[in-house]
Design a protein around this motif. Structure first.
Motif, PDB file in Angstrom:
ATOM      1  N   ARG A  38       0.844  -1.198   0.000  1.00  0.00           N
ATOM      2  CA  ARG A  38       0.000   0.000   0.000  1.00  0.00           C
ATOM      3  C   ARG A  38       0.879   1.248   0.000  1.00  0.00           C
ATOM      4  O   ARG A  38       2.026   1.212   0.430  1.00  0.00           O
ATOM      5  CB  ARG A  38      -0.948   0.009   1.199  1.00  0.00           C
ATOM      6  N   VAL A  48       2.240  -4.895   3.001  1.00  0.00           N
ATOM      7  CA  VAL A  48       1.118  -5.168   3.899  1.00  0.00           C
ATOM      8  C   VAL A  48       1.126  -6.639   4.299  1.00  0.00           C
ATOM      9  O   VAL A  48       1.158  -6.975   5.479  1.00  0.00           O
ATOM     10  CB  VAL A  48      -0.220  -4.818   3.242  1.00  0.00           C
ATOM     11  N   VAL A  63      -0.572  -4.329  10.786  1.00  0.00           N
ATOM     12  CA  VAL A  63      -1.844  -4.954  10.393  1.00  0.00           C
ATOM     13  C   VAL A  63      -2.043  -6.331  11.012  1.00  0.00           C
ATOM     14  O   VAL A  63      -3.100  -6.946  10.826  1.00  0.00           O
ATOM     15  CB  VAL A  63      -1.967  -5.062   8.855  1.00  0.00           C
ATOM     16  N   ASP A  89      -5.027   3.281   7.822  1.00  0.00           N
ATOM     17  CA  ASP A  89      -5.003   2.275   6.760  1.00  0.00           C
ATOM     18  C   ASP A  89      -5.355   2.881   5.402  1.00  0.00           C
ATOM     19  O   ASP A  89      -5.286   2.191   4.378  1.00  0.00           O
ATOM     20  CB  ASP A  89      -5.982   1.144   7.073  1.00  0.00           C
ATOM     21  N   TYR A  93      -4.015   0.459  -2.424  1.00  0.00           N
ATOM     22  CA  TYR A  93      -3.539  -0.902  -2.203  1.00  0.00           C
ATOM     23  C   TYR A  93      -3.231  -1.566  -3.547  1.00  0.00           C
ATOM     24  O   TYR A  93      -4.060  -1.558  -4.450  1.00  0.00           O
ATOM     25  CB  TYR A  93      -4.576  -1.713  -1.435  1.00  0.00           C
TER      26      TYR A  93
END
Length: 120
Positions: A38, A48, A63, A89, A93
């Motif tokens: 990301r 990620v 995460v 977040d 992505y």
């Protein structure tokens, strides 16, 4: 040629969930590792989660316990289930796959990205 197309991004409130999907298509002999990166505005692209062909996974500390990466080898698709989303977040992505094509060469391939926005 190999193509990756992400889907499932969008706008969600903090604490909510999203599921990203990324099918890989084209001249695929085999796929080794797959996963997600990301990139937030003004920041570098960061890992990620990854998943290799035997199912082993690796996650960014930020995460762990909230996101789950999985793959369907029959469909050449990688998924990212994102729960308990936070405003941090928010990012574009990108899915990737390390693919062996029919010419037996290995290359990294990337999708075009999907926006995930988490509101507070």
């Amino acid at each position: 040629q190999v193509q990756l197309v992400e889907s499932g991004g969008g706008l969600v409130q903090a604490g909510g969930s999203l599921r990203l999907s990324c099918p890989v298509s084209g001249s695929i002999f085999s796929i080794n590792d797959m996963g997600w990166y990301r990139q937030a505005p003004g920041k570098q692209r960061e890992l990620v989660a990854t998943i290799i062909s035997d199912g082993s996974t690796n996650y960014a500390d930020s995460v762990k316990g909230r996101f789950t990466v999985s793959r369907d080898n029959a469909k050449n698709t990688v998924y990212l289930q994102m729960n308990s989303l936070k405003p941090d977040d928010t990012a574009v992505y990108y899915c990737y796959a390390y693919v062996r094509t029919y010419d037996l060469r290995y290359r990294d391939y990337w999708g075009q990205g999907t926006q995930v926005t988490v509101s507070s």
